[in-house]
Design a protein around this motif. Structure first.
Motif, PDB file in Angstrom:
ATOM      1  N   HIS A   1     -13.519  -0.317   8.249  1.00  0.00           N
ATOM      2  CA  HIS A   1     -12.299  -1.084   8.600  1.00  0.00           C
ATOM      3  C   HIS A   1     -11.467  -0.335   9.353  1.00  0.00           C
ATOM      4  CE1 HIS A   1     -13.778  -4.787   6.273  1.00  0.00           C
ATOM      5  NE2 HIS A   1     -14.393  -3.748   5.474  1.00  0.00           N
ATOM      6  N   ASP A   2     -11.215   0.844   9.143  1.00  0.00           N
ATOM      7  CA  ASP A   2     -10.330   1.532  10.085  1.00  0.00           C
ATOM      8  C   ASP A   2     -10.804   1.492  11.343  1.00  0.00           C
ATOM      9  OD1 ASP A   2      -8.066   2.658   8.374  1.00  0.00           O
ATOM     10  OD2 ASP A   2      -9.773   3.925   7.610  1.00  0.00           O
ATOM     11  N   VAL A   3     -12.130   1.699  11.762  1.00  0.00           N
ATOM     12  CA  VAL A   3     -12.528   1.553  13.140  1.00  0.00           C
ATOM     13  C   VAL A   3     -12.332   0.120  13.620  1.00  0.00           C
ATOM     14  CG1 VAL A   3     -15.079   1.046  12.704  1.00  0.00           C
ATOM     15  CG2 VAL A   3     -14.108   2.404  14.669  1.00  0.00           C
ATOM     16  N   ILE A   4     -12.674  -0.818  12.800  1.00  0.00           N
ATOM     17  CA  ILE A   4     -12.376  -2.031  13.369  1.00  0.00           C
ATOM     18  C   ILE A   4     -11.065  -2.221  13.789  1.00  0.00           C
ATOM     19  CG2 ILE A   4     -12.407  -4.429  12.344  1.00  0.00           C
ATOM     20  CD1 ILE A   4     -14.874  -4.054  11.013  1.00  0.00           C
ATOM     21  N   ALA A   5     -10.020  -1.870  12.922  1.00  0.00           N
ATOM     22  CA  ALA A   5      -8.721  -2.076  13.278  1.00  0.00           C
ATOM     23  C   ALA A   5      -8.165  -1.425  14.382  1.00  0.00           C
ATOM     24  CB  ALA A   5      -7.780  -2.045  12.011  1.00  0.00           C
ATOM     25  N   ALA A   6      -8.864  -0.383  14.780  1.00  0.00           N
ATOM     26  CA  ALA A   6      -8.248   0.823  15.881  1.00  0.00           C
ATOM     27  C   ALA A   6      -8.409   0.016  17.188  1.00  0.00           C
ATOM     28  CB  ALA A   6      -9.095   1.999  15.851  1.00  0.00           C
ATOM     29  N   PRO A   7      -7.549   0.350  18.179  1.00  0.00           N
ATOM     30  CA  PRO A   7      -7.532   0.098  19.549  1.00  0.00           C
ATOM     31  C   PRO A   7      -8.742   0.458  20.281  1.00  0.00           C
ATOM     32  CG  PRO A   7      -5.862   1.490  19.137  1.00  0.00           C
ATOM     33  CD  PRO A   7      -6.642   1.385  17.946  1.00  0.00           C
ATOM     34  N   PRO A   8      -9.175  -0.366  21.219  1.00  0.00           N
ATOM     35  CA  PRO A   8     -10.538   0.351  21.866  1.00  0.00           C
ATOM     36  C   PRO A   8     -10.106   1.605  22.432  1.00  0.00           C
ATOM     37  CG  PRO A   8      -9.821  -2.127  22.476  1.00  0.00           C
ATOM     38  CD  PRO A   8      -8.877  -1.406  21.768  1.00  0.00           C
ATOM     39  N   GLY A   9     -11.508   2.522  22.527  1.00  0.00           N
ATOM     40  CA  GLY A   9     -11.443   3.656  22.782  1.00  0.00           C
ATOM     41  C   GLY A   9     -12.242   4.666  22.240  1.00  0.00           C
TER      42      GLY A   9
ATOM     43  N   ARG B   1     -10.011  -1.435  -0.897  1.00  0.00           N
ATOM     44  CA  ARG B   1     -11.348  -1.917  -1.323  1.00  0.00           C
ATOM     45  C   ARG B   1     -11.406  -2.963  -2.048  1.00  0.00           C
ATOM     46  NH1 ARG B   1     -14.018   3.995  -2.161  1.00  0.00           N
ATOM     47  NH2 ARG B   1     -12.562   5.279  -0.912  1.00  0.00           N
ATOM     48  N   GLY B   2     -10.335  -3.624  -2.501  1.00  0.00           N
ATOM     49  CA  GLY B   2     -10.332  -4.707  -3.534  1.00  0.00           C
ATOM     50  C   GLY B   2      -9.976  -6.205  -2.949  1.00  0.00           C
ATOM     51  N   GLY B   3      -9.024  -5.822  -1.869  1.00  0.00           N
ATOM     52  CA  GLY B   3      -8.620  -7.239  -1.351  1.00  0.00           C
ATOM     53  C   GLY B   3      -7.535  -7.789  -2.059  1.00  0.00           C
ATOM     54  N   PHE B   4      -6.821  -6.842  -2.814  1.00  0.00           N
ATOM     55  CA  PHE B   4      -5.577  -7.575  -3.585  1.00  0.00           C
ATOM     56  C   PHE B   4      -4.586  -6.640  -3.741  1.00  0.00           C
ATOM     57  CE2 PHE B   4      -8.685  -5.770  -6.568  1.00  0.00           C
ATOM     58  CZ  PHE B   4      -7.659  -4.783  -7.304  1.00  0.00           C
ATOM     59  N   ARG B   5      -3.236  -6.798  -4.051  1.00  0.00           N
ATOM     60  CA  ARG B   5      -2.251  -6.029  -4.342  1.00  0.00           C
ATOM     61  C   ARG B   5      -1.843  -6.396  -5.905  1.00  0.00           C
ATOM     62  NH1 ARG B   5       0.215  -9.510  -0.869  1.00  0.00           N
ATOM     63  NH2 ARG B   5       0.416  -7.678   0.676  1.00  0.00           N
ATOM     64  N   LEU B   6      -1.276  -5.366  -6.540  1.00  0.00           N
ATOM     65  CA  LEU B   6      -0.930  -5.731  -7.782  1.00  0.00           C
ATOM     66  C   LEU B   6       0.658  -5.993  -8.027  1.00  0.00           C
ATOM     67  CD1 LEU B   6      -3.010  -2.739  -9.879  1.00  0.00           C
ATOM     68  CD2 LEU B   6      -3.778  -5.363  -9.733  1.00  0.00           C
ATOM     69  N   VAL B   7       0.880  -6.920  -8.854  1.00  0.00           N
ATOM     70  CA  VAL B   7       2.437  -7.111  -9.005  1.00  0.00           C
ATOM     71  C   VAL B   7       2.812  -7.483 -10.279  1.00  0.00           C
ATOM     72  CG1 VAL B   7       2.567  -8.471  -6.473  1.00  0.00           C
ATOM     73  CG2 VAL B   7       1.841  -9.915  -8.747  1.00  0.00           C
ATOM     74  N   LEU B   8       3.949  -7.514 -10.598  1.00  0.00           N
ATOM     75  CA  LEU B   8       4.225  -7.715 -12.188  1.00  0.00           C
ATOM     76  C   LEU B   8       3.925  -9.028 -12.572  1.00  0.00           C
ATOM     77  CD1 LEU B   8       7.785  -6.247 -12.395  1.00  0.00           C
ATOM     78  CD2 LEU B   8       5.948  -4.969 -13.066  1.00  0.00           C
ATOM     79  N   ASP B   9       3.034  -9.125 -13.898  1.00  0.00           N
ATOM     80  CA  ASP B   9       2.740 -10.406 -14.556  1.00  0.00           C
ATOM     81  C   ASP B   9       4.055 -11.030 -14.871  1.00  0.00           C
ATOM     82  OD1 ASP B   9       1.630 -12.312 -16.002  1.00  0.00           O
ATOM     83  OD2 ASP B   9       0.435 -11.050 -16.875  1.00  0.00           O
ATOM     84  N   PRO B  10       4.380 -12.243 -14.398  1.00  0.00           N
ATOM     85  CA  PRO B  10       5.504 -12.852 -14.885  1.00  0.00           C
ATOM     86  C   PRO B  10       5.454 -13.563 -16.109  1.00  0.00           C
ATOM     87  CG  PRO B  10       4.241 -14.160 -13.165  1.00  0.00           C
ATOM     88  CD  PRO B  10       3.768 -12.829 -13.366  1.00  0.00           C
ATOM     89  N   ALA B  11       4.220 -13.756 -16.775  1.00  0.00           N
ATOM     90  CA  ALA B  11       4.012 -14.366 -18.056  1.00  0.00           C
ATOM     91  C   ALA B  11       4.020 -13.288 -19.202  1.00  0.00           C
ATOM     92  CB  ALA B  11       2.483 -14.845 -18.266  1.00  0.00           C
ATOM     93  N   ARG B  12       4.387 -12.065 -19.062  1.00  0.00           N
ATOM     94  CA  ARG B  12       4.568 -11.148 -20.018  1.00  0.00           C
ATOM     95  C   ARG B  12       5.590 -10.423 -19.796  1.00  0.00           C
ATOM     96  NH1 ARG B  12      -0.377  -9.660 -22.638  1.00  0.00           N
ATOM     97  NH2 ARG B  12      -2.368 -10.782 -21.829  1.00  0.00           N
ATOM     98  N   PRO B  13       6.607 -10.069 -21.241  1.00  0.00           N
ATOM     99  CA  PRO B  13       7.631  -9.526 -20.953  1.00  0.00           C
ATOM    100  C   PRO B  13       7.507  -8.056 -20.719  1.00  0.00           C
ATOM    101  CG  PRO B  13       7.127 -10.017 -23.328  1.00  0.00           C
ATOM    102  CD  PRO B  13       6.174 -10.776 -22.253  1.00  0.00           C
TER     103      PRO B  13
END
Length: 371
Positions: free
Chosen positions: A323-331, A345-357
Motif C-alpha cells: 500500500h505504500d508503493v501504491i500511494a507513492a508518486p510515480p518513479g 492493517r485493519g482498516g479502522f481507527r480506535l475511538v472512545l466507546d460512548p456507551a461505556r463510562p
C-alpha cells in the motif's frame, strides 16, 4: 466495519522467496489477494498455485510461463507485481520495464534494487523514466537490505542527532537455504576455491552491503568517501547437514562466512556492518541476533534476538510495502521514504466507546471505519 481495500497482486518468481510469499498468503492477508502468477520453470508453469503448493491454502490461480500470458488471462486488473526472479540489476531491467509498461506498480526483491543509483546509475535512471512515463512506482525492498542494516537503523536514529558512527551486526542461520540464494555466497566450497572465486569477483557474499552503507551515510549526513568489504570463510571439523540441495557439507568446506563492510570518512570507519552467515551458528559459538549501536548526542543500543528471519522476513517486507508503493508518486522510489509505521492493517481507527463510562485504569474503545 468497512471492508479493507484489497490490492490484487501478481507473483513473478516462485522459488525460495516466492514460495514463502505464497505460504504467507495462505495464512491469511486481509488487504491483499493473488491475481496471477508467473514462473518459467516447466515444473510449475501450467499448474495452479494450489496444485503447486498443496496445503498452502491459496487459490487455484494459473501459473503462466510469461507475464503477457498472465496479464491476458486476468478477469480483473492487478495493481502490484512482486518481482522475485534474480538479483543482478542489469539482468532484470527488461523484466521490470515490462511490468511497468503494463501499468503495474512493482516491488522488487533484488538486493541491488534497494539503492540502484550507487552502482547502476544509468539503469536506475532508465527505470525511473519508465515508471514516470507509465504512471507507476517501483521500489526494491527485503529484509537486508531494506530493513536490518538500513530501515531499522534509521528508525532508531530518530532519537539521536549529530550521529558520528553506526555499527550494525547480524548473525543468521542459513540452514535450508536453496542453491540459487547461496550461489554467489560460496557455501560448500573448499576454502581454496572460495578464495579463488572471491578474488575474481565470482563470490560476493551478501549482496548490497555497500548500498546499505551509502544509504546510511546519505541519511545521517556522514560524508563517506570509501567503502571496503572483506570476507572470511569458516569450516568445520565435522560434517554439517545443510538441510538443502547442498546436502552434507564435508569437513574442510565452507560452512560459515563472516562479511564486514566499512564506510570511511578519510581514515576513520564511521559505518561498520558485520554479517555472520553460518549453518547452525550456535555450533560455532554465535547467537542469532541483530545488534545496532548508534553514536550521537543520544547513544542508542538495540538488539533483536533471535535475528529477523532472512527469506521469510524478506517476503513479509514485500507484502507489507504494497500500500505504500501504491500511494507513492510515480518513479523509482526508496523504501526508506515510506511511512515509519507502515500500512494500517485493519482498516479502522480506535475511538472512545460512548456507551461505556470512563473508569480509572480502563479505557473502553470501539472501532471506527476509515473513510
Amino acid at each position: 466495519m468497512a471492508d479493507v481495500k484489497r490490492a490484487r497482486i501478481i507473483l513473478w518468481g516462485l522459488g525460495a522467496l516466492g514460495s514463502r510469499v505464497v505460504k504467507a498468503f495462505g495464512a491469511g492477508v486481509d488487504d491483499l489477494e493473488i491475481a496471477g502468477a508467473v514462473d518459467h520453470d516447466p515444473r510449475l508453469a501450467g499448474k495452479t498455485l494450489a496444485g503447486a503448493f498443496p496445503g498452502a491454502g491459496v487459490p487455484a490461480v494459473p501459473i503462466h510461463a510469461d507475464l503477457p500470458d498472465c496479464l491476458a488471462a486476468l478477469e480483473e486488473p492487478a495493481a502490484v507485481l512482486f518481482h522475485m526472479t534474480e538479483s543482478h540489476v542489469p539482468a532484470i531491467q527488461s523484466q521490470l520495464e515490462q511490468a511497468m509498461e503494463a501499468g503495474l506498480d512493482v516491488i522488487s526483491a533484488s538486493e541491488g534494487m534497494f539503492h540502484p543509483g550507487l552502482r547502476f546509475p544509468e539503469v536506475a535512471g532508465a527505470l525511473d523514466e519508465c515508471a514516470v512515463a507509465n504512471g507507476v512506482s517501483l521500489v526494491g525492498c527485503g529484509i537486508n537490505p531494506g530493513f536490518v542494516f538500513d530501515s531499522l537503523v534509521l528508525v532508531l536514529g530518530r532519537v539521536s542527532t549529530a550521529v558520528t558512527g553506526v555499527t550494525a551486526s547480524r548473525v543468521i542461520d542459513v540452514t535450508g537455504t536453496g542453491l540459487h540464494d547461496i550461489d554467489h555466497v560460496g557455501f560448500g566450497l573448499p576454502t581454496e576455491e572460495f578464495e579463488a572465486k572471491l578474488a575474481t569477483g565470482r563470490i560476493v557474499g551478501h549482496m548490497s552491503m555497500p548500498e546499505s552503507i551509502a544509504a546510511l551515510g546519505e541519511r545521517f549526513g556522514l560524508p563517506v568517501d570509501r567503502i571496503e568489504e572483506r570476507w572470511e570463510p569458516h569450516t568445520s571439523e565435522d560434517p554439517v547437514d545443510s538441510a538443502s540441495d547442498l546436502g552434507t557439507i564435508e569437513p574442510g568446506r565452507v560452512v560459515g562466512i563472516s562479511q564486514h563492510g566499512r564506510g570511511f570518512v578519510g581514515e576513520e570507519a564511521v559505518i561498520r556492518l558485520n554479517l555472520l552467515m553460518f549453518y547452525r551458528p550456535e555450533r560455532f559459538g554465535h547467537e542469532q541476533a541483530d545488534d545496532i549501536v548508534i553514536e550521537g548526542t543520544h547513544r542508542v543500543h538495540a538488539s533483536l534476538t533471535p535475528a529477523a528471519v532472512s527469506i521469510q522476513g524478506a517476503g513479509l517486507m514485500i507484502m507489507n510495502a504494497v500500500h505504500d508503493v501504491i500511494a507513492a508518486p510515480p518513479g523509482l522510489r526508496s523504501v526508506l521514504d515510506f511511512s515509519m509505521g507502515g500500512r494500517r492493517r485493519g482498516g479502522f481507527r480506535l475511538v472512545l466507546d460512548p456507551a461505556r463510562p470512563h473508569v480509572p485504569g480502563t479505557t473502553w474503545v470501539v472501532r471506527q471505519p476509515l473513510e
